[in-house]
Design an enzyme around this catalytic site. Structure first.
Site, PDB file in Angstrom:
ATOM      1  N   GLY A 182       0.690  -1.359  -0.022  1.00 52.07           N
ATOM      2  CA  GLY A 182      -0.001   0.020  -0.024  1.00 52.07           C
ATOM      3  C   GLY A 182       0.814   1.199  -0.086  1.00 52.07           C
ATOM      4  CG  ASP A 240      -4.262  -8.500   6.724  1.00 54.39           C
ATOM      5  OD1 ASP A 240      -3.193  -8.864   6.736  1.00 54.39           O
ATOM      6  OD2 ASP A 240      -4.783  -7.608   7.534  1.00 54.39           O
TER       7      ASP A 240
END
Length: 288
Positions: A68, A185
């Site tokens: 990110g 995740d």
């Protein structure tokens, strides 16, 4: 202990790892790689060394990564301001193209190269390769942000059986060829479930699940799935830890042996978790 070990001390340390080597030999571990361990060059080197060591002692490793901060940095360099809704990156078509370039290109191939320079055989994949991660749009307000619908576990199993470390960037696709940005995740949890991993290791920038988020000394070393759900209702698990823990409990309920949320800022945290009794974070399992 001093930095210089005697041969006897080295032998003792290695012998203490033997039960754990026997336990995990031939088993699969999925590592969700991110946070400070991904941005610090020293920690990155140590994580890759840990992975190589695990493969050398017969443990199969799948490395799943996001990226990110680097994606945001590249977007700004290209004159595009990152936008977030409910903590999710708004991903229009141009952002998908940038994400493919950064995640499936630069980051993925750099990790593959680093693993190989340290002695592992690694192959980089995105969710588009062999339809590894099939996805559908989550909500139109997020754009091309996807939810996982299916994992092609065969391609991962084939690579593991051939001695490779699959390095997976968290992009997915649908049957029409649309590309989606997938939460790291979530992708790691679904991949771990699909390959029936013995362990899913989720690397974070905190010590694990804490009774008091402001006090690292309140670490909860282990939880059952039921206990984790109670702590969420009580507000002990809150904020950004909620989706992470939900990914963990879903993975355990779907066949993963256990999930551990570890502090990736600790040098060689992966080895500590797999090859020592103390571990390095919070273990979540089905039953105590």
């Amino acid at each position: 202990m001093s930095e210089e070990f005697t041969n006897q001390e080295r032998a003792r340390i290695l012998s203490q790892a033997l039960p754990y080597i026997k336990r995990y030999y031939g088993k699969t571990i999925v590592i969700k790689y991110g946070g400070n361990a991904m941005t610090s060059e020293d920690l990155k080197q140590q994580v890759m060394e840990d992975i190589v060591l695990l493969t050398m002692i017969g443990i199969k490793v799948v490395l799943v990564h996001g990226g990110g901060p680097e994606l945001s940095s590249m977007m700004m360099k290209l004159g595009k301001k990152p936008q977030f809704i409910d903590g999710l990156r708004v991903t229009d078509k141009e952002t998908v193209d940038i994400a493919s370039m950064v995640l499936a290109g630069k980051i993925n191939k750099n990790l593959v190269n680093l693993l190989q320079t340290k002695g592992a055989m690694a192959i980089g994949l995105s969710g588009m390769d062999a339809r590894l991660i099939e996805a559908k749009p989550r909500n139109e307000k997020y754009g091309f942000v996807g939810d996982v619908t299916q994992i092609n576990d065969k391609v991962i199993a084939d690579l593991l059986d051939s001695g490779y470390v699959p390095v997976v960037s968290t992009l997915g696709c649908d049957k029409e060829g649309n590309i989606y940005n997938i939460n790291g995740d979530t992708a790691a949890g679904r991949i771990a479930s699909a390959v029936k991993a013995e362990r899913l290791i989720m690397m974070t920038d905190i010590s694990g699940i804490l009774h008091d988020p402001s006090d690292a000394n309140t670490l909860i070393p282990s939880l059952t799935v039921a206990e984790a759900k109670v702590l969420e209702k009580q507000g002990v698990i809150s904020g950004g830890m909620i989706p992470k823990v939900r990914c963990a409990t879903d993975a355990v309920e779907d066949g993963v042996g256990a999930v551990v949320i570890i502090d990736g800022r600790i040098p060689h945290a992966v080895l500590m978790e797999i090859l020592t009794n103390e571990g390095a974070g919070t273990l979540i399992q089905k039953e105590a």
